[in-house]
Design a protein around this motif. Sequence first.
Motif, PDB file in Angstrom:
ATOM      1  N   PRO A   9       1.004  -1.208  -0.430  1.00  0.00           N
ATOM      2  CA  PRO A   9       0.248   0.459  -0.410  1.00  0.00           C
ATOM      3  C   PRO A   9       0.861   1.486  -0.031  1.00  0.00           C
ATOM      4  O   PRO A   9       1.655   0.829   0.732  1.00  0.00           O
ATOM      5  N   THR A  31      -8.491  -5.259  -7.891  1.00  0.00           N
ATOM      6  CA  THR A  31      -9.140  -6.045  -6.904  1.00  0.00           C
ATOM      7  C   THR A  31      -9.678  -4.944  -5.832  1.00  0.00           C
ATOM      8  O   THR A  31     -10.990  -5.012  -5.345  1.00  0.00           O
ATOM      9  N   GLY A  32      -9.047  -3.661  -5.512  1.00  0.00           N
ATOM     10  CA  GLY A  32      -9.031  -3.182  -5.089  1.00  0.00           C
ATOM     11  C   GLY A  32     -10.830  -2.060  -4.334  1.00  0.00           C
ATOM     12  O   GLY A  32     -11.131  -2.057  -4.611  1.00  0.00           O
ATOM     13  N   MET A  53     -11.820  -5.211   4.557  1.00  0.00           N
ATOM     14  CA  MET A  53     -10.963  -3.912   3.994  1.00  0.00           C
ATOM     15  C   MET A  53     -11.177  -2.757   4.926  1.00  0.00           C
ATOM     16  O   MET A  53     -10.037  -2.325   5.436  1.00  0.00           O
ATOM     17  N   LEU A  58      -6.905  -8.627   4.855  1.00  0.00           N
ATOM     18  CA  LEU A  58      -7.660  -9.195   2.913  1.00  0.00           C
ATOM     19  C   LEU A  58      -8.731  -9.496   3.327  1.00  0.00           C
ATOM     20  O   LEU A  58      -9.294 -10.351   3.643  1.00  0.00           O
ATOM     21  N   GLY A  85      -3.548  -5.527  -7.809  1.00  0.00           N
ATOM     22  CA  GLY A  85      -4.070  -5.873  -6.146  1.00  0.00           C
ATOM     23  C   GLY A  85      -4.216  -7.414  -6.433  1.00  0.00           C
ATOM     24  O   GLY A  85      -4.594  -7.743  -5.533  1.00  0.00           O
ATOM     25  N   ARG A 133     -10.202   8.127   2.015  1.00  0.00           N
ATOM     26  CA  ARG A 133      -9.901   6.614   2.533  1.00  0.00           C
ATOM     27  C   ARG A 133     -10.592   5.995   3.444  1.00  0.00           C
ATOM     28  O   ARG A 133      -9.355   6.047   4.595  1.00  0.00           O
ATOM     29  N   ASP A 135      -9.658   3.812   4.869  1.00  0.00           N
ATOM     30  CA  ASP A 135      -8.460   2.889   5.730  1.00  0.00           C
ATOM     31  C   ASP A 135      -7.341   3.087   5.647  1.00  0.00           C
ATOM     32  O   ASP A 135      -6.294   2.953   5.560  1.00  0.00           O
ATOM     33  N   ARG A 144      -2.181  -2.665   7.609  1.00  0.00           N
ATOM     34  CA  ARG A 144      -1.836  -3.435   6.215  1.00  0.00           C
ATOM     35  C   ARG A 144      -0.116  -3.375   5.418  1.00  0.00           C
ATOM     36  O   ARG A 144      -0.072  -4.006   4.825  1.00  0.00           O
TER      37      ARG A 144
END
Length: 194
Positions: A9, A31-32, A53, A58, A85, A133, A135, A144
């Motif tokens: 990340p 995929t994110g 997430m 994961l 990803g 975001r 996360d 992460r």
Amino acid sequence: MHVVFMGPPGSGKGTQATRLARHLGIVHLSTGDMLRQAKRAGTPLGLEAASYMDQGHLAPDALVVQVLIDRILEPDCANGALLDGFPRTIKQAVALDEHLQQADRRLDVVIELEVDEDELISRLMSRGERDNRVDDNLETIRRRLEVYQRQTTPLRGYYVNQHRLAKVDGAGTMDEVFDRILAVLPEKEGQCVG
Ligand code: ADP
């Protein structure tokens, strides 16, 4: 051409992947992004993925594999795709190889962007403030990065054994990094590096 893009990340993976997919004229599959979209749409799959997430964990392999494989088998990916990803675990990598093989396709190259950890944390903290975001806060960022070390780093060995891994230094400007990426691409479709 089929390209896998790996990087922790904050490594600039998403930005470089977008640019490379455009350059190669292939579909960019993140995929994110796919999971965030499913979350916004409020589908059961999206809501299940979000519970992982948002905490920096994961999503389960089976869920992500299903999403990605369904998508990569669509006609617009017949000439290749850039996977951003995914895979993130050995199980995902094995599932990807199996599905591609069944479709008589295979990976050409796996690019891994390398950036040191202090730089990653500072990039992610500023992205969190800018893009809001969920996360991108210090606690989740640390998790992460730790998850990447523990679950995704073993993929290096997997792809080194297949002679597919190309490491790229992710420090410097976007253009400098992009030039390094172009330099590690296989010359022709079907040929592999390393
Ligand atoms: P980053 O790499 O910057 O954390 P991504 O957008 O690639 O951002 O992924 C965000 C989150 O989506 C991950 O932390 C994880 O929860 C989930 N995710 C994305 N791809 C996968 C994958 N291949 N396997 C499992 N979870 C994934």
